[in-house]
Enzyme design. Structure first.
Site, PDB file in Angstrom:
ATOM      1  N   LYS A  49     -80.295  15.567 -19.238  1.00 22.75           N
ATOM      2  CA  LYS A  49     -79.913  14.776 -20.404  1.00 22.75           C
ATOM      3  C   LYS A  49     -80.850  13.591 -20.649  1.00 22.75           C
ATOM      4  O   LYS A  49     -80.809  12.981 -21.717  1.00 22.75           O
ATOM      5  CB  LYS A  49     -78.461  14.315 -20.281  1.00 22.75           C
ATOM      6  CG  LYS A  49     -77.457  15.439 -20.142  1.00 22.75           C
ATOM      7  CD  LYS A  49     -77.405  16.381 -21.335  1.00 22.75           C
ATOM      8  CE  LYS A  49     -76.348  16.017 -22.299  1.00 22.75           C
ATOM      9  NZ  LYS A  49     -76.024  17.093 -23.258  1.00 22.75           N
ATOM     10  N   SER A 283     -72.527  22.851 -12.867  1.00 22.65           N
ATOM     11  CA  SER A 283     -72.957  23.633 -14.035  1.00 22.65           C
ATOM     12  C   SER A 283     -74.230  24.426 -13.713  1.00 22.65           C
ATOM     13  O   SER A 283     -74.445  25.510 -14.266  1.00 22.65           O
ATOM     14  CB  SER A 283     -73.174  22.735 -15.261  1.00 22.65           C
ATOM     15  OG  SER A 283     -74.202  21.804 -15.028  1.00 22.65           O
TER      16      SER A 283
END
Ligand SMILES: Cc1ncc(COP(=O)(O)O)c(C=O)c1O
Length: 322
Positions: A49, A283
């Site tokens: 991110k 994830s």
């Protein structure tokens, strides 16, 4: 590709992206085909991110919608917030991260250390720690909107601003293509905002329309696959928010849907650490588990690309490593 280590950088922001891609040949032993994994946990904030944080802020500056001295605010499960805290520290903006109490506390600690103000939002009744549901996320969203209004702040909106998917279209996917000499047949990705999935899928399909792209959701919360929600409180932090509409997703990007349950995500994340020495979060385990599923099925003998989204260090307070 110009390596980030080949010149002196003017700030840590320039160290974002251009991450290595490795073949997971230990995990695929006994299977036909390859998994190629992009090590985005090696970014300065230890997650993929950072890429979108940089892009959103730089585009806002270029477009004149973020002015010097203005506060930046965003709702985050921790990773976007950490990326924004880094970019804002370097560029001199005050940053406010709004996060659910359900996310692991080391994320808040790291953002505070980087100079951010962290606002923690109570979870919805019935939610549990370590499991951030769609209802928890709605509460975070409401708190974020209030703070943006009160402080006339710039919202670094990762669900809606194009930079959140363009960063992956322009960089993540392009790096994958260069690093593998274009030898990719499929891509699968666990979806939160869908910025990574949509950006990479668009670039992969521009490169070679035959590349298949598979969207990953938690088992029991696979709304995009059109399934009923039976377990909104899954443990795969960073996505699976049961949102039926996501701005960046286009039907033509999606060749199939895969569901991964908590147990498989746990086991594969641990396996990734033990077998490949890659210390990542849930994830990433979900992404690798889905890639293994593809190699056992429609992608047998092919090459599947996945992103290693964030570092296992972000989960030390959870039971992932116990
Ligand atoms: C650890 C982790 N995995 C996956 C995702 C989902 O990525 P995207 O928002 O690009 O769909 C996020 C998003 O915050 C994340 O933090």
């Amino acid at each position: 590709m110009k390596g980030r280590n080949s010149r002196l950088l003017t700030s840590v922001v320039e160290a974002i992206g251009n991450t290595p891609t490795v073949e997971l040949s230990r995990i695929t032993s006994g299977l036909e085909g390859r998994i190629v994994a992009k090590l985005d946990y090696l970014n300065p904030g230890f997650s993929k991110k950072d890429r979108i944080a940089r892009k959103i802020i730089e585009e806002a500056e270029t477009d004149g919608v973020l002015s010097s001295g203005q506060t930046v605010v965003e709702a985050t499960s921790g990773n976007t917030g950490t990326g924004l805290a880094i970019v804002c520290a370097v560029k001199g903006y005050q940053f406010v991260a709004v996060m659910s109490k359900g996310n692991s506390p080391e994320r808040a600690q790291m953002m505070r250390a980087l100079g951010a103000e962290v606002v923690l939002v109570d979870q919805a009744p019935g939610s549990s720690l370590g499991q951030v549901s769609g209802s928890d996320w709605e509460l975070v969203e409401k708190a974020t909107q209030d703070i943006v209004r009160e402080r006339t702040a710039f919202r670094a909106d990762q669900f809606h601003l194009e930079g959140a998917t363009r960063a992956h279209y322009l960089n993540t996917a392009r790096e994958f293509i260069e690093q593998t000499s274009g030898q990719i047949h499929a891509f699968c990705d666990f979806v939160g905002t869908s910025g990574t999935f949509a950006g990479c899928a668009a670039a992969f399909k521009d490169h070679d329309a035959r590349i298949r792209c598979y969207l990953i959701e938690p088992a029991g919360a696979a709304v995009l696959a059109g399934k009923p929600v039976t377990n909104a409180s899954h443990q795969i932090q960073g996505g699976g928010y049961s949102m039926a509409a996501l701005d960046f997703l286009k039907p033509e990007y999606i060749d199939g849907y895969i569901q991964i349950d908590d147990k498989t995500a746990y086991e594969t994340t641990r396996f990734l650490a033990r077998k490949e020495g890659i210390f990542a979060g849930f994830s990433s385990g979900a992404n690798v588990a889905a890639a293994i599923h593809l190699l056992r099925g429609p992608m047998r003998g092919k090459t599947v690309a996945v992103v290693i989204c964030d570092s296992g260090l972000k989960y030390l307070s959870t039971d992932l490593w116990s």
